[in-house]
Motif scaffolding. Structure first.
Motif, mmCIF file in Angstrom:
data_model
loop_
_atom_site.group_PDB
_atom_site.id
_atom_site.type_symbol
_atom_site.label_atom_id
_atom_site.label_comp_id
_atom_site.label_asym_id
_atom_site.label_seq_id
_atom_site.Cartn_x
_atom_site.Cartn_y
_atom_site.Cartn_z
ATOM 1 N N ASN A 16 -11.790 -3.305 1.588
ATOM 2 C CA ASN A 16 -11.906 -2.231 2.585
ATOM 3 C C ASN A 16 -10.707 -1.291 2.512
ATOM 4 N N PHE B 278 -2.796 8.761 7.254
ATOM 5 C CA PHE B 278 -2.509 7.366 6.932
ATOM 6 C C PHE B 278 -3.689 6.755 6.200
ATOM 7 N N TYR C 134 -7.131 7.795 7.846
ATOM 8 C CA TYR C 134 -7.025 8.289 9.213
ATOM 9 C C TYR C 134 -6.159 9.549 9.221
ATOM 10 N N SER D 101 -12.177 -8.110 3.404
ATOM 11 C CA SER D 101 -13.503 -8.163 4.037
ATOM 12 C C SER D 101 -13.548 -9.331 5.010
ATOM 13 N N GLY D 102 -14.437 -9.253 5.977
ATOM 14 C CA GLY D 102 -14.627 -10.414 6.838
ATOM 15 C C GLY D 102 -14.489 -10.146 8.310
ATOM 16 N N GLY D 103 -13.994 -8.971 8.701
ATOM 17 C CA GLY D 103 -14.046 -8.590 10.108
ATOM 18 C C GLY D 103 -12.813 -8.864 10.919
ATOM 19 N N TYR D 104 -12.176 -10.024 10.774
ATOM 20 C CA TYR D 104 -11.019 -10.346 11.609
ATOM 21 C C TYR D 104 -9.692 -10.069 10.904
ATOM 22 N N ASN D 105 -9.737 -9.330 9.850
ATOM 23 C CA ASN D 105 -8.551 -9.205 9.018
ATOM 24 C C ASN D 105 -7.708 -7.988 9.363
ATOM 25 N N GLU D 106 -6.410 -8.183 9.305
ATOM 26 C CA GLU D 106 -5.450 -7.133 9.617
ATOM 27 C C GLU D 106 -5.624 -5.942 8.706
ATOM 28 N N GLN D 107 -5.529 -4.755 9.294
ATOM 29 C CA GLN D 107 -5.459 -3.539 8.492
ATOM 30 C C GLN D 107 -3.986 -3.241 8.229
ATOM 31 N N PHE E 153 -9.375 2.710 4.181
ATOM 32 C CA PHE E 153 -9.639 3.670 5.253
ATOM 33 C C PHE E 153 -8.657 4.845 5.165
ATOM 34 N N PHE F 32 -1.283 -0.548 6.895
ATOM 35 C CA PHE F 32 -1.183 0.901 6.759
ATOM 36 C C PHE F 32 -0.165 1.302 5.706
ATOM 37 N N GLY F 33 -0.448 2.405 5.033
ATOM 38 C CA GLY F 33 0.525 3.009 4.151
ATOM 39 C C GLY F 33 1.573 3.770 4.961
ATOM 40 N N TYR G 36 -14.141 5.977 4.979
ATOM 41 C CA TYR G 36 -13.802 4.602 4.666
ATOM 42 C C TYR G 36 -14.701 4.078 3.558
ATOM 43 N N ILE H 149 0.861 -1.170 0.000
ATOM 44 C CA ILE H 149 0.000 0.000 0.000
ATOM 45 C C ILE H 149 0.901 1.226 0.000
#
Lengths: 110, 113
Positions: B31, B90, B35, B96-102, B33, B104-105, B48, B4
Motif C-alpha cells: 500500500n 506527504f 496526501y 496490507s492487512g488493515g491494522y498496519n501502521e502507515q 498513499f 510517512f515520508g 493511493y 521511505i
C-alpha cells in the motif's frame, strides 16, 4: 464513506496538566483507530492505536479510549511536557486506507 | 534500515508546468498513499495504490495522477500546476492487512507561482 471529526482544533495547557483530544467517526464498520503526532516541520508519526475489540489502551503517559456505541474515541495525555507540543491527528480506517481528522494543535506552556 | 524517501524536498515551479514528485519505499509494502497538507484541512488523500498496476482516486484527485510500475515507487504528477496546488505533499506506505501502521515520508514543499 468514512468521516472523522476532531475537536478542539487548538488546546493550550500548562506543563504537568492533562490534555484530551476527542474524535468521532461515522462508519460503524471501522475497526482501527490510530493517532499520529506531527512536530513542526516534521512528518506525522504513529504514537498509539486501538482496535475495535479493545476499549482502552495505555502507553506510559498516553492512553486512548474507544466507545463503539457512540462512535467516538479520545486521546489522553497526562503530565504534559513541552515536547508534547505538536499537532495530533486521529484517524479511522476505511478498508486499507485511513481517513484523518483535521488535527489539533497542542501547546504545552512551561 | 527500511525507509521511505521523497524528492525533491522543496520545489518552486510556475503555473502550467508539469511537475513530478517522487516517493520511494524499501519496506516492500503493497500500500502506498499520497496526501496533501494545508492549514485547516489536515491530511487529505490524493491518490493511493494497493499494489503494482493498481491506482485509485482519493478525495482531492483532480489535477493529479499516479502510476505504480513496481512495489517501491509511486510518483505523483501534477499535469499542469496551479497556484491552488501549493502545499506540502506527504507520501506514505503500509503493509496490507488493515491494522498496519502507515509510515510517512519527510514531505515535499511545493510552491506554484
Amino acid at each position: 464513506g468514512e468521516n472523522v471529526e476532531q475537536h478542539p482544533s487548538t488546546l493550550s495547557v500548562q506543563e504537568g496538566d492533562s490534555a484530551v483530544i476527542k474524535c468521532t467517526y461515522s462508519d460503524s464498520a471501522s475497526n482501527y483507530f490510530p493517532w499520529y503526532k506531527q512536530e513542526l516541520g516534521k512528518r506525522p508519526q504513529l504514537i498509539i492505536d486501538i482496535r475495535s475489540n479493545v476499549g482502552e489502551k495505555k502507553d506510559q503517559r498516553i492512553a486512548v479510549t474507544l466507545n463503539k456505541t457512540a462512535k467516538h474515541f479520545s486521546l489522553h495525555i497526562t503530565e504534559t511536557q513541552p515536547e508534547d507540543s505538536a499537532v495530533y491527528f486521529c484517524a479511522a480506517i476505511e478498508p486499507e486506507k485511513l481517513v484523518f481528522g483535521k488535527g489539533m494543535k497542542l501547546t504545552v506552556n512551561p | 534500515d527500511a525507509e521511505i524517501t521523497q524528492s525533491p524536498r522543496h520545489k518552486i515551479t510556475e503555473t502550467g508546468r508539469q511537475v513530478t514528485l517522487a516517493c520511494h519505499q524499501t519496506w516492500n509494502h503493497n500500500n502506498m498513499f499520497w496526501y496533501r497538507q494545508d492549514l485547516g484541512h489536515g491530511l487529505r488523500l490524493i491518490h493511493y495504490s494497493y499494489g503494482v498496476q493498481d491506482t485509485n482516486k482519493g478525495e482531492v484527485s483532480d489535477g493529479y495522477s499516479v502510476s505504480r510500475s513496481n512495489t517501491e515507487d509511486l510518483p505523483l504528477t501534477l499535469e499542469s500546476a496551479a497556484s491552488s496546488q501549493t502545499s506540502v505533499y506527504f507520501c506514505a506506505s503500509s503493509a496490507s492487512g488493515g491494522y498496519n501502521e502507515q509510515f510517512f515520508g519527510p514531505g515535499t514543499r511545493l510552491t506554484v507561482l
